[in-house]
Design a protein around this motif. Structure first.
Motif, PDB file in Angstrom:
ATOM      1  N   VAL A  84      13.390 -24.320  13.623  1.00  0.00           N
ATOM      2  CA  VAL A  84      13.579 -24.640  14.869  1.00  0.00           C
ATOM      3  C   VAL A  84      12.668 -23.773  15.772  1.00  0.00           C
ATOM      4  O   VAL A  84      12.333 -24.212  16.815  1.00  0.00           O
ATOM      5  CB  VAL A  84      14.930 -24.436  15.190  1.00  0.00           C
ATOM      6  N   THR A  85      12.286 -22.858  15.458  1.00  0.00           N
ATOM      7  CA  THR A  85      11.402 -21.981  16.229  1.00  0.00           C
ATOM      8  C   THR A  85       9.771 -22.515  16.007  1.00  0.00           C
ATOM      9  O   THR A  85       8.953 -22.441  16.773  1.00  0.00           O
ATOM     10  CB  THR A  85      11.304 -20.414  15.668  1.00  0.00           C
ATOM     11  N   LEU A 105      21.193 -15.310  14.941  1.00  0.00           N
ATOM     12  CA  LEU A 105      21.278 -15.906  16.152  1.00  0.00           C
ATOM     13  C   LEU A 105      21.064 -14.923  17.238  1.00  0.00           C
ATOM     14  O   LEU A 105      22.426 -14.788  18.060  1.00  0.00           O
ATOM     15  CB  LEU A 105      21.992 -16.855  16.394  1.00  0.00           C
ATOM     16  N   THR A 106      20.281 -14.176  17.274  1.00  0.00           N
ATOM     17  CA  THR A 106      20.269 -12.963  18.437  1.00  0.00           C
ATOM     18  C   THR A 106      20.151 -13.385  19.848  1.00  0.00           C
ATOM     19  O   THR A 106      19.443 -14.376  19.824  1.00  0.00           O
ATOM     20  CB  THR A 106      19.382 -11.635  17.739  1.00  0.00           C
ATOM     21  N   PRO A 107      20.222 -12.545  20.705  1.00  0.00           N
ATOM     22  CA  PRO A 107      19.629 -12.799  22.147  1.00  0.00           C
ATOM     23  C   PRO A 107      18.238 -13.091  22.130  1.00  0.00           C
ATOM     24  O   PRO A 107      17.819 -13.829  22.934  1.00  0.00           O
ATOM     25  CB  PRO A 107      20.161 -11.469  22.740  1.00  0.00           C
ATOM     26  N   VAL A 108      17.493 -12.088  21.441  1.00  0.00           N
ATOM     27  CA  VAL A 108      15.871 -12.496  21.513  1.00  0.00           C
ATOM     28  C   VAL A 108      15.674 -13.912  20.732  1.00  0.00           C
ATOM     29  O   VAL A 108      14.734 -14.536  21.341  1.00  0.00           O
ATOM     30  CB  VAL A 108      15.246 -11.267  20.724  1.00  0.00           C
ATOM     31  N   ALA A 109      16.225 -14.274  19.571  1.00  0.00           N
ATOM     32  CA  ALA A 109      15.960 -15.451  19.051  1.00  0.00           C
ATOM     33  C   ALA A 109      16.397 -16.597  19.968  1.00  0.00           C
ATOM     34  O   ALA A 109      15.612 -17.658  20.148  1.00  0.00           O
ATOM     35  CB  ALA A 109      16.937 -15.447  17.518  1.00  0.00           C
ATOM     36  N   ILE A 110      17.675 -16.366  20.585  1.00  0.00           N
ATOM     37  CA  ILE A 110      17.899 -17.503  21.399  1.00  0.00           C
ATOM     38  C   ILE A 110      16.926 -17.542  22.688  1.00  0.00           C
ATOM     39  O   ILE A 110      16.632 -18.870  23.114  1.00  0.00           O
ATOM     40  CB  ILE A 110      19.477 -17.296  22.149  1.00  0.00           C
ATOM     41  N   ALA A 111      16.457 -16.468  23.177  1.00  0.00           N
ATOM     42  CA  ALA A 111      15.607 -16.607  24.432  1.00  0.00           C
ATOM     43  C   ALA A 111      14.325 -17.196  23.898  1.00  0.00           C
ATOM     44  O   ALA A 111      13.769 -17.891  24.539  1.00  0.00           O
ATOM     45  CB  ALA A 111      15.248 -15.027  24.639  1.00  0.00           C
ATOM     46  N   ARG A 112      13.569 -16.796  22.831  1.00  0.00           N
ATOM     47  CA  ARG A 112      12.697 -17.486  22.406  1.00  0.00           C
ATOM     48  C   ARG A 112      12.611 -18.869  22.138  1.00  0.00           C
ATOM     49  O   ARG A 112      11.883 -19.933  22.408  1.00  0.00           O
ATOM     50  CB  ARG A 112      12.259 -17.158  20.727  1.00  0.00           C
ATOM     51  N   LEU A 113      13.963 -19.482  21.525  1.00  0.00           N
ATOM     52  CA  LEU A 113      13.987 -20.845  21.737  1.00  0.00           C
ATOM     53  C   LEU A 113      14.079 -21.782  22.827  1.00  0.00           C
ATOM     54  O   LEU A 113      13.597 -22.758  23.274  1.00  0.00           O
ATOM     55  CB  LEU A 113      15.311 -21.130  20.826  1.00  0.00           C
ATOM     56  N   VAL A 114      14.855 -20.864  23.972  1.00  0.00           N
ATOM     57  CA  VAL A 114      14.915 -21.446  25.269  1.00  0.00           C
ATOM     58  C   VAL A 114      13.611 -21.576  26.018  1.00  0.00           C
ATOM     59  O   VAL A 114      13.291 -22.490  26.474  1.00  0.00           O
ATOM     60  CB  VAL A 114      15.646 -20.712  26.246  1.00  0.00           C
ATOM     61  N   ILE A 159      -4.072 -21.691  34.199  1.00  0.00           N
ATOM     62  CA  ILE A 159      -2.776 -20.957  34.077  1.00  0.00           C
ATOM     63  C   ILE A 159      -2.155 -21.638  33.052  1.00  0.00           C
ATOM     64  O   ILE A 159      -1.122 -21.085  32.487  1.00  0.00           O
ATOM     65  CB  ILE A 159      -2.029 -21.302  35.763  1.00  0.00           C
ATOM     66  N   VAL A 160      -2.116 -23.020  33.181  1.00  0.00           N
ATOM     67  CA  VAL A 160      -1.277 -23.951  32.160  1.00  0.00           C
ATOM     68  C   VAL A 160      -1.619 -23.534  30.739  1.00  0.00           C
ATOM     69  O   VAL A 160      -0.918 -23.365  29.572  1.00  0.00           O
ATOM     70  CB  VAL A 160      -1.501 -25.288  32.395  1.00  0.00           C
ATOM     71  N   LEU A 161      -2.947 -23.255  30.451  1.00  0.00           N
ATOM     72  CA  LEU A 161      -3.543 -22.965  29.170  1.00  0.00           C
ATOM     73  C   LEU A 161      -3.224 -21.542  28.788  1.00  0.00           C
ATOM     74  O   LEU A 161      -2.515 -21.114  27.496  1.00  0.00           O
ATOM     75  CB  LEU A 161      -4.966 -22.870  29.068  1.00  0.00           C
ATOM     76  N   ALA A 162      -3.094 -20.532  29.699  1.00  0.00           N
ATOM     77  CA  ALA A 162      -2.740 -19.061  29.265  1.00  0.00           C
ATOM     78  C   ALA A 162      -1.200 -19.173  28.894  1.00  0.00           C
ATOM     79  O   ALA A 162      -0.643 -18.646  28.253  1.00  0.00           O
ATOM     80  CB  ALA A 162      -2.806 -18.221  30.518  1.00  0.00           C
ATOM     81  N   VAL A 163      -0.315 -19.824  29.863  1.00  0.00           N
ATOM     82  CA  VAL A 163       1.380 -20.026  29.526  1.00  0.00           C
ATOM     83  C   VAL A 163       1.515 -20.782  28.120  1.00  0.00           C
ATOM     84  O   VAL A 163       2.570 -20.077  27.386  1.00  0.00           O
ATOM     85  CB  VAL A 163       1.912 -20.686  30.780  1.00  0.00           C
ATOM     86  N   THR A 164       0.741 -21.728  27.875  1.00  0.00           N
ATOM     87  CA  THR A 164       0.789 -22.281  26.642  1.00  0.00           C
ATOM     88  C   THR A 164       0.446 -21.431  25.459  1.00  0.00           C
ATOM     89  O   THR A 164       1.451 -21.227  24.593  1.00  0.00           O
ATOM     90  CB  THR A 164      -0.025 -23.538  26.556  1.00  0.00           C
ATOM     91  N   ILE A 165      -0.534 -20.718  25.347  1.00  0.00           N
ATOM     92  CA  ILE A 165      -0.891 -19.709  24.551  1.00  0.00           C
ATOM     93  C   ILE A 165       0.205 -18.706  24.318  1.00  0.00           C
ATOM     94  O   ILE A 165       0.464 -18.278  23.240  1.00  0.00           O
ATOM     95  CB  ILE A 165      -2.115 -18.959  24.779  1.00  0.00           C
ATOM     96  N   VAL A 166       0.716 -17.998  25.297  1.00  0.00           N
ATOM     97  CA  VAL A 166       1.626 -16.981  25.417  1.00  0.00           C
ATOM     98  C   VAL A 166       3.074 -17.541  24.786  1.00  0.00           C
ATOM     99  O   VAL A 166       3.572 -16.779  24.025  1.00  0.00           O
ATOM    100  CB  VAL A 166       2.186 -16.470  26.978  1.00  0.00           C
ATOM    101  N   VAL A 167       3.339 -18.665  25.067  1.00  0.00           N
ATOM    102  CA  VAL A 167       4.827 -19.418  24.541  1.00  0.00           C
ATOM    103  C   VAL A 167       4.616 -19.491  22.886  1.00  0.00           C
ATOM    104  O   VAL A 167       5.485 -19.310  22.048  1.00  0.00           O
ATOM    105  CB  VAL A 167       4.827 -20.741  25.040  1.00  0.00           C
TER     106      VAL A 167
END
Length: 396
Positions: free
Chosen positions: A259-260, A11-20, A47-55
């Motif tokens: 969870v990811t 549960l690294t900071p990067v993993a937590i950031a991904r979950l958030v 914009i919404v499509l691009a953000v969704t793909i990035v996430v």
């Protein structure tokens, strides 16, 4: 006694950031649902499509990271299998979301699986063989394992894309045919997994050979020699020992992986609706939705395969690429056929003559590479040209 495993290493900071970010995007899209109901302004939609793909990509890289960590603990083929199944599960969920969403998506399954086939077997494998061949000269994989993948691909792809046009109705299997094909496909894929993780596990591991030695010959000598068979078996990864030695980690990482993955599953429905709206406005080819899904899902695994090729891990490239496609066809086709049976949708699987021709060429090149004593950058260049031809057909 195994040493305790610190949870902070998982549960690294990067993993937590991904979950958030992942779960935050799920909550944001759920709250903004009424605002995104069609018609939506073009800039807002993009914009919404691009953000969704990035996430989704960000979460996918998290899934790959956890799967690769397990791969290092459990060894091949188990580790690569975990990675492959994780990625393919995401793709199956995305395709199912599109099928169950609004609009007519009778061809989303063949479009997506054909796109995966062309992207993995030609674009990704082509880049891997080209770059790996330039860096290392000759590339050598375990011939028996590579041919096992090729054998399954010939059968599964023929069943998925060619046979429906010959025995089905309007390019789709009848209900009885669909159920029969789904059961047989799952049965064949299950048998393959049983052999891959059991008696034939050594066929899917890296084979180190002296320069200029034919790996196929080495494999045959190992099969003929009882003593060498025993040595090969002893070299198989002891998955039980790996789990015992790292007891906490093999439990913590799959939990984090799940969870990811969940935000990807939940975002997939929104992605399907957004893609449908965007491509409809652009007047883009219907098959482009399948290509985009394939590119989104397999980007992390493709990067992993290229890194393996640059490191000279030829069999890992084969396991990642060929294994991903075997899993894609073996899981996606039965899933969409069952969805079609349950919802009454017609699932059109038959492909065009041009795509079938390109698929046949691709499988022939794959078989040639699997049986060649020396695989070079030339093989990669040939695969890349076939992918260029696929792109030409797609936009023609």
């Amino acid at each position: 006694m195994p040493s305790p495993f610190p949870l902070r290493r998982v549960l690294t900071p990067v993993a937590i950031a991904r979950l958030v970010i992942g779960w935050g995007a799920v909550g944001a899209l759920a709250a903004a649902g009424p605002l995104l109901a069609p018609p939506v302004a073009g800039p807002v939609l993009l914009i919404v499509l691009a953000v969704t793909i990035v996430v989704i990509l960000l979460c996918s890289f998290g899934v790959v990271h956890e799967a690769e960590a397990l791969a290092r603990r459990l060894g091949d083929p188990y580790g690569t299998l975990i990675l492959t199944l994780s990625i393919v599960t995401i793709e199956v969920v995305l395709i199912a979301a599109v099928m169950l969403g609004p609009g007519d998506h009778a061809t989303i399954a063949p479009d997506s699986v054909m796109a995966v086939s062309m992207i993995i077997l030609n674009l990704v494998v082509g880049v891997c063989l080209l770059l790996g061949g330039i860096r290392h000269g000759d590339l050598r994989a375990n011939r028996t394992g590579a041919l096992a993948y090729t054998t399954l691909l010939v059968v599964l792809c023929t069943t998925a894309f060619a046979l429906p046009a010959a025995i089905g109705a309007d390019g789709a299997y009848t209900p009885v045919q669909a159920l029969t094909v789904a059961v047989m496909t799952v049965g064949l894929y299950g048998f393959f997994l049983w052999r891959q993780t059991g008696a034939q596990a050594a066929d899917f591991q890296e084979v180190a050979s002296p320069a200029g030695t034919d790996i196929g010959a080495i494999t045959g000598q190992q099969t003929a020699s009882t003593g060498q068979q025993t040595a090969s078996i002893e070299q198989r990864p002891a998955i039980g020992a790996g789990i015992t030695a790292h007891r906490s980690e093999p439990l913590a990482r799959p939990a984090l992986l799940i969870v990811t993955v969940l935000p990807i599953v939940l975002l997939s429905h929104d992605l399907a609706a957004l893609l449908d709206d965007s491509l409809g406005r652009l007047g883009a080819p219907v098959a482009l939705a399948g290509v985009l899904i394939a590119m989104i899902v397999f980007t992390p695994e493709s990067i992993t395969a290229v890194r393996a090729a640059l490191g000279g891990q030829t069999q890992r490239v084969v396991n990642l690429c060929h294994g991903a496609l075997v899993s894609t066809v073996g899981l996606t086709i039965p899933t969409v056929l069952v969805i079609g049976l349950l919802t009454g949708q017609q699932v059109v699987l038959a492909e065009s003559a041009a795509n079938l021709l390109l698929l046949g060429i691709t499988l022939a090149l794959t078989a040639v590479a699997a049986t060649s004593p020396r695989v070079t950058a030339m093989h990669g260049a040939a695969h890349l040209m076939v992918f260029g031809l696929y792109a030409l057909v797609l936009f023609s």
